[in-house]
Design a protein around this motif. Structure first.
Motif, PDB file in Angstrom:
ATOM      1  N   LEU A  31      -3.012 -74.446   3.637  1.00  0.00           N
ATOM      2  CA  LEU A  31      -4.329 -73.839   3.791  1.00  0.00           C
ATOM      3  C   LEU A  31      -5.071 -73.805   2.458  1.00  0.00           C
ATOM      4  N   PHE A  32      -4.343 -73.496   1.400  1.00  0.00           N
ATOM      5  CA  PHE A  32      -4.962 -73.427   0.079  1.00  0.00           C
ATOM      6  C   PHE A  32      -5.524 -74.783  -0.329  1.00  0.00           C
ATOM      7  N   TRP A  33      -4.717 -75.845  -0.187  1.00  0.00           N
ATOM      8  CA  TRP A  33      -5.180 -77.173  -0.597  1.00  0.00           C
ATOM      9  C   TRP A  33      -6.293 -77.681   0.298  1.00  0.00           C
ATOM     10  N   ALA A  34      -6.240 -77.350   1.579  1.00  0.00           N
ATOM     11  CA  ALA A  34      -7.334 -77.737   2.470  1.00  0.00           C
ATOM     12  C   ALA A  34      -8.638 -77.050   2.064  1.00  0.00           C
ATOM     13  N   ALA A  35      -8.552 -75.773   1.704  1.00  0.00           N
ATOM     14  CA  ALA A  35      -9.745 -75.048   1.274  1.00  0.00           C
ATOM     15  C   ALA A  35     -10.299 -75.620  -0.031  1.00  0.00           C
ATOM     16  N   LEU A 247      -3.023 -86.262 -10.789  1.00  0.00           N
ATOM     17  CA  LEU A 247      -3.407 -85.038 -10.091  1.00  0.00           C
ATOM     18  C   LEU A 247      -2.246 -84.065  -9.953  1.00  0.00           C
ATOM     19  N   ILE A 248      -1.022 -84.505 -10.280  1.00  0.00           N
ATOM     20  CA  ILE A 248       0.130 -83.619 -10.231  1.00  0.00           C
ATOM     21  C   ILE A 248       0.696 -83.484 -11.634  1.00  0.00           C
ATOM     22  N   GLY A 318       3.312 -72.853  -9.673  1.00  0.00           N
ATOM     23  CA  GLY A 318       3.411 -74.291  -9.435  1.00  0.00           C
ATOM     24  C   GLY A 318       2.042 -74.941  -9.562  1.00  0.00           C
ATOM     25  N   PHE A 319       1.864 -76.056  -8.856  1.00  0.00           N
ATOM     26  CA  PHE A 319       0.607 -76.788  -8.961  1.00  0.00           C
ATOM     27  C   PHE A 319      -0.573 -75.965  -8.449  1.00  0.00           C
ATOM     28  N   MET A 320      -0.331 -75.073  -7.464  1.00  0.00           N
ATOM     29  CA  MET A 320      -1.415 -74.211  -6.994  1.00  0.00           C
ATOM     30  C   MET A 320      -1.958 -73.340  -8.118  1.00  0.00           C
TER      31      MET A 320
END
Length: 364
Positions: A31-35, A247-248, A318-320
């Protein structure tokens, strides 16, 4: 006296909210990455929706399909190339076991202090090839288990990415309604400052997106220059892979390290050393300088807050954390600034002359 009915309703609402968060917990990352993806590409959604005369569902479907193609094709290409490299590495180990090592490079004995020892070690490994690889078998098993675990994590990450690309359709289609819902909820919670904090969060996330994309583009360009100088075939494709992996965290070394090893194996030791230094200090090093600068540019946050938000967020979440860290620190910094800047009410100082005048007025 407390209103027991109202208190009971509040407790039930909190319990319902906790249950909802429990249900959504496995999908928080997706959900976070989609947002984030929907927010970062919202201008494209608005442009496409205008071209389709307001048909938001169609625009959302087309844009989601575009992301699927843009992300799925590089993943398939990287997966097939990774499998090919694994097969090449296996064949290389078998060839070394049968044919032995190639002659040591000319520059190896010229290394100060340890050159001769390295040459002797090279010949010793060549002469004792079978015994050497037999001694490596326990470690190769551990390496295989590590690769298997990382492959499982990578597979889970791919599934999470696919789920994010599915969820982004609903963020595109229902984005304005979601934004209005969040804004009204914050207005009930913190009052008139809700719009300010929403703009603060939106601006911080946008700057982080610009920093990540801008840094990835810079790393891809620098990688392309390095590959061209070293004469590596397929430099453009490798540069595109560098952009995707930038991107990572620690993504670019997954490209330039194997290329450096490939150059060394083919005897291009000078270019291998050049590309190793170029990759370590230029391609990967630019991430630590350019990304914080681009994130802090255009905002009122001190650079040290941005740096702590970026690196501390990655360590914590992490990446978030690349997005959560700066956003959390930006909101906290703004809240503390508002609290400090809120002045105390002015005190009225009455002098003795004013008191005498007031008494005279009353007596008259």
């Amino acid at each position: 006296m407390l209103n027991n009915d109202r208190l009971l309703v509040q407790i039930l609402l909190l319990a319902l909210l906790g249950a909802c968060l429990w249900v959504l917990a496995p999908f928080v990352s997706a959900l976070f990455w989609a947002a984030v993806l929907a927010f970062a590409s919202w201008p494209l959604m608005r442009l496409l929706s205008n071209l389709l005369h307001g048909r938001e569902s169609t625009a959302a479907g087309l844009l989601t399909a575009g992301w699927m193609l843009l992300v799925a094709l590089p993943l398939v290409w990287l997966g097939s190339n990774l499998a090919q490299h694994v097969r090449d590495a296996t064949e290389l180990v078998k060839d070394v076991q049968v044919q032995g090592l190639p002659p040591p490079p000319d520059w190896l004995p010229q290394i100060p202090l340890v050159g001769e020892r390295l040459v002797r070690a090279w010949h010793s490994i060549d002469a004792q090839g079978a015994a050497f690889f037999a001694s490596l078998k326990p470690y190769m098993g551990q390496a295989g288990n590590w690769i298997l675990a990382r492959s499982a994590q990578l597979g889970g990450g791919v599934l999470e990415l696919v789920l994010s690309l599915v969820l982004v359709f609903f963020f595109y289609r229902d984005g304005p309604r979601m934004a209005l819902f969040v804004e009204r909820g914050l207005e009930r919670l913190i009052g008139d400052r809700a719009e300010h904090y929403l703009e603060l969060v939106a601006g911080t996330v946008q700057r982080v997106v610009n920093g990540v994309i801008g840094t990835a583009a810079a790393q891809a360009l620098l990688a392309l220059i390095g590959f061209w100088i070293a004469g590596v075939p397929g430099a453009l494709v490798l540069a595109i892979a560098t952009f995707a992996l930038s991107l990572i965290p620690m993504g670019p070394p997954l490209v330039w390290v194997p290329v450096t090893a490939w150059l060394a194996w083919h005897g291009d030791y000078g270019y291998a050393v050049f590309l190793g230094i170029w990759g370590m200090f230029i391609i990967s090093g630019v991430d630590n300088v350019l990304k914080p600068y681009l994130i802090s540019r255009g905002g009122n946050l001190p650079l040290v807050v941005v740096l702590l938000g970026v690196f501390g967020g990655i360590l914590a979440f992490g990446f978030m954390g690349l997005f959560l860290g700066p956003t959390l620190l930006a909101v906290a910094y703004s809240l503390i600034s508002d609290w400090i800047g809120h002045g105390q009410p002015a005190q009225v100082v009455v002098t003795s002359t004013e008191v005498e005048k007031e008494r005279e007025g009353r007596s008259s």
